[in-house]
Design a protein around this motif. Sequence first.
Motif, PDB file in Angstrom:
ATOM      1  N   THR A 115       0.841  -1.206   0.000  1.00  0.00           N
ATOM      2  CA  THR A 115       0.000   0.000   0.000  1.00  0.00           C
ATOM      3  C   THR A 115       0.876   1.257   0.000  1.00  0.00           C
ATOM      4  O   THR A 115       0.623   2.215  -0.747  1.00  0.00           O
ATOM      5  CB  THR A 115      -0.904   0.017   1.266  1.00  0.00           C
ATOM      6  N   VAL A 116       1.935   1.236   0.811  1.00  0.00           N
ATOM      7  CA  VAL A 116       2.826   2.404   0.878  1.00  0.00           C
ATOM      8  C   VAL A 116       3.504   2.624  -0.478  1.00  0.00           C
ATOM      9  O   VAL A 116       3.641   3.753  -0.958  1.00  0.00           O
ATOM     10  CB  VAL A 116       3.877   2.216   2.000  1.00  0.00           C
ATOM     11  N   LEU A 117       3.895   1.512  -1.086  1.00  0.00           N
ATOM     12  CA  LEU A 117       4.545   1.594  -2.405  1.00  0.00           C
ATOM     13  C   LEU A 117       3.594   2.224  -3.433  1.00  0.00           C
ATOM     14  O   LEU A 117       3.986   3.106  -4.202  1.00  0.00           O
ATOM     15  CB  LEU A 117       4.934   0.167  -2.826  1.00  0.00           C
ATOM     16  N   GLU A 118       2.349   1.784  -3.391  1.00  0.00           N
ATOM     17  CA  GLU A 118       1.366   2.322  -4.357  1.00  0.00           C
ATOM     18  C   GLU A 118       1.122   3.804  -4.104  1.00  0.00           C
ATOM     19  O   GLU A 118       1.069   4.607  -5.034  1.00  0.00           O
ATOM     20  CB  GLU A 118       0.059   1.523  -4.261  1.00  0.00           C
ATOM     21  N   ARG A 119       1.010   4.171  -2.830  1.00  0.00           N
ATOM     22  CA  ARG A 119       0.742   5.589  -2.514  1.00  0.00           C
ATOM     23  C   ARG A 119       1.937   6.473  -2.882  1.00  0.00           C
ATOM     24  O   ARG A 119       1.773   7.584  -3.370  1.00  0.00           O
ATOM     25  CB  ARG A 119       0.427   5.753  -1.028  1.00  0.00           C
ATOM     26  N   THR A 120       3.123   5.936  -2.644  1.00  0.00           N
ATOM     27  CA  THR A 120       4.331   6.707  -2.995  1.00  0.00           C
ATOM     28  C   THR A 120       4.406   6.883  -4.513  1.00  0.00           C
ATOM     29  O   THR A 120       4.737   7.965  -5.007  1.00  0.00           O
ATOM     30  CB  THR A 120       5.599   5.989  -2.466  1.00  0.00           C
ATOM     31  N   THR A 121       4.074   5.811  -5.234  1.00  0.00           N
ATOM     32  CA  THR A 121       4.088   5.882  -6.701  1.00  0.00           C
ATOM     33  C   THR A 121       3.115   6.969  -7.183  1.00  0.00           C
ATOM     34  O   THR A 121       3.468   7.808  -8.023  1.00  0.00           O
ATOM     35  CB  THR A 121       3.693   4.515  -7.307  1.00  0.00           C
ATOM     36  N   LEU A 170      11.796   3.162  -1.054  1.00  0.00           N
ATOM     37  CA  LEU A 170      11.416   2.245   0.033  1.00  0.00           C
ATOM     38  C   LEU A 170      12.551   1.296   0.367  1.00  0.00           C
ATOM     39  O   LEU A 170      12.851   1.056   1.540  1.00  0.00           O
ATOM     40  CB  LEU A 170      10.153   1.464  -0.346  1.00  0.00           C
ATOM     41  N   ALA A 171      13.184   0.760  -0.660  1.00  0.00           N
ATOM     42  CA  ALA A 171      14.290  -0.176  -0.427  1.00  0.00           C
ATOM     43  C   ALA A 171      15.405   0.537   0.347  1.00  0.00           C
ATOM     44  O   ALA A 171      15.994  -0.028   1.278  1.00  0.00           O
ATOM     45  CB  ALA A 171      14.809  -0.710  -1.750  1.00  0.00           C
ATOM     46  N   HIS A 172      15.674   1.801  -0.018  1.00  0.00           N
ATOM     47  CA  HIS A 172      16.727   2.560   0.674  1.00  0.00           C
ATOM     48  C   HIS A 172      16.362   2.785   2.139  1.00  0.00           C
ATOM     49  O   HIS A 172      17.164   2.494   3.043  1.00  0.00           O
ATOM     50  CB  HIS A 172      16.943   3.898  -0.046  1.00  0.00           C
ATOM     51  N   VAL A 173      15.156   3.273   2.393  1.00  0.00           N
ATOM     52  CA  VAL A 173      14.771   3.613   3.764  1.00  0.00           C
ATOM     53  C   VAL A 173      14.668   2.354   4.636  1.00  0.00           C
ATOM     54  O   VAL A 173      15.045   2.358   5.805  1.00  0.00           O
ATOM     55  CB  VAL A 173      13.442   4.408   3.762  1.00  0.00           C
ATOM     56  N   GLN A 216      14.101  -8.110  -2.032  1.00  0.00           N
ATOM     57  CA  GLN A 216      13.540  -8.322  -0.678  1.00  0.00           C
ATOM     58  C   GLN A 216      12.223  -7.557  -0.529  1.00  0.00           C
ATOM     59  O   GLN A 216      11.289  -8.044   0.098  1.00  0.00           O
ATOM     60  CB  GLN A 216      14.531  -7.846   0.384  1.00  0.00           C
ATOM     61  N   LEU A 217      12.185  -6.385  -1.132  1.00  0.00           N
ATOM     62  CA  LEU A 217      10.964  -5.562  -1.088  1.00  0.00           C
ATOM     63  C   LEU A 217       9.784  -6.340  -1.673  1.00  0.00           C
ATOM     64  O   LEU A 217       8.712  -6.432  -1.080  1.00  0.00           O
ATOM     65  CB  LEU A 217      11.234  -4.314  -1.940  1.00  0.00           C
ATOM     66  N   PHE A 218      10.006  -6.946  -2.840  1.00  0.00           N
ATOM     67  CA  PHE A 218       8.921  -7.670  -3.522  1.00  0.00           C
ATOM     68  C   PHE A 218       8.452  -8.860  -2.691  1.00  0.00           C
ATOM     69  O   PHE A 218       7.302  -9.255  -2.781  1.00  0.00           O
ATOM     70  CB  PHE A 218       9.377  -8.175  -4.898  1.00  0.00           C
ATOM     71  N   MET A 219       9.366  -9.421  -1.895  1.00  0.00           N
ATOM     72  CA  MET A 219       8.990 -10.620  -1.131  1.00  0.00           C
ATOM     73  C   MET A 219       8.283 -10.280   0.175  1.00  0.00           C
ATOM     74  O   MET A 219       7.832 -11.165   0.888  1.00  0.00           O
ATOM     75  CB  MET A 219      10.242 -11.465  -0.872  1.00  0.00           C
ATOM     76  N   ALA A 242       7.358   4.091  12.983  1.00  0.00           N
ATOM     77  CA  ALA A 242       8.718   4.637  12.842  1.00  0.00           C
ATOM     78  C   ALA A 242       9.181   4.526  11.383  1.00  0.00           C
ATOM     79  O   ALA A 242       9.796   5.447  10.839  1.00  0.00           O
ATOM     80  CB  ALA A 242       9.669   3.885  13.759  1.00  0.00           C
ATOM     81  N   GLU A 243       8.874   3.408  10.738  1.00  0.00           N
ATOM     82  CA  GLU A 243       9.281   3.238   9.329  1.00  0.00           C
ATOM     83  C   GLU A 243       8.538   4.241   8.437  1.00  0.00           C
ATOM     84  O   GLU A 243       9.133   4.854   7.546  1.00  0.00           O
ATOM     85  CB  GLU A 243       8.993   1.800   8.882  1.00  0.00           C
ATOM     86  N   LEU A 244       7.254   4.423   8.722  1.00  0.00           N
ATOM     87  CA  LEU A 244       6.474   5.387   7.922  1.00  0.00           C
ATOM     88  C   LEU A 244       7.026   6.801   8.102  1.00  0.00           C
ATOM     89  O   LEU A 244       7.161   7.549   7.133  1.00  0.00           O
ATOM     90  CB  LEU A 244       4.998   5.346   8.338  1.00  0.00           C
TER      91      LEU A 244
END
Length: 277
Positions: free
Chosen positions: A5-11, A30-33, A40-43, A52-54
């Motif tokens: 969801t975060v990936l889609e919203r960032t896109t 996302l992979a960097h942060v 690994q992101l895809f998995m 904290a991650e958000l």
Amino acid sequence: MTLLTVLERTTTYLEGRGIPSPKFEAQLLLAHVLEMDRLQLFMQFERPLSEAELASLREPVRRRGSGEPFAYISGTKEFWSLDFEVGPGVLIPRPDTETLVEQAKAFCDDGEFFVADICAGSGCVGIALASENPELKLYATEASPEALAYLKRNIAKHDLSTRAAALRGDLLGPIPTSRPIDVVVSNPPYIARQELAGLDVARHEPGMALDGGPDGLDIYRRLIPDAARRARRAVLVEIGHDQGEAVAELFRRAGLTEVRVVKDLAQNDRVVVGQST
Ligand SMILES: C[S@@+](CC[C@H](N)C(=O)[O-])C[C@H]1O[C@@H](n2cnc3c(N)ncnc32)[C@H](O)[C@@H]1O
């Protein structure tokens, strides 16, 4: 919120800000942060992100949305299969510049050898050459204090402090005339000033790294005669795609021989090479 969801919203956010390849850029961010690679992101698409991650994502996403290059946000850029530290104030190494390294490498034999990398920026050109020959000695000169700080950090990062010197100053000026130089390499600023204003690169990367004066040739006019006098073996410079003839003529006028214009992988004129007699 899950990672997907975060990936889609960032896109969607990056797309709305006009960033090219927004999906790919969102994955990079996302992979960097999250300190993982893209695989690994895809998995882990279904993994929920913590508060904290958000929170740690917000600033990098905002910076990328404002057009700042990803390399400034991540702080590194790969060049010649080596990692270079970069950030605001230093030019991000470009893949085209590997053509300059490839051509210069042909003149850097095994054995003790002195290379001057003029307008060194991050140091990517000289450090790439030093990585190919363990006896190569490097003088790297740079006029901008911000870029010089990255140059010094990259020399240390690549364990070259005993055989590479980062010198602040104008062109070949900081290298004492008593010191031998076999090859001069340079990727100087070469964009014509009036073209610069319209270029996206000029919004974030330093003007001093790009501005080559009214016709883009200012630095070549000063550098080439001096480089031709001092280099015992060869002089090589990167050029803009339409500068081959003008810069080759400066090489010939400076007395360099066997002058050639070399194309990059995209078939654009990219490097001028000349030999000292
Ligand atoms: C196009 S960038 C190239 C940086 C690096 N060599 C690379 O290929 O990524 C040019 C660099 O030259 C530096 N510079 C500009 N004028 C200079 C001068 N007169 N003497 C030394 N360095 C200069 C800029 O600060 C910038 O770092």
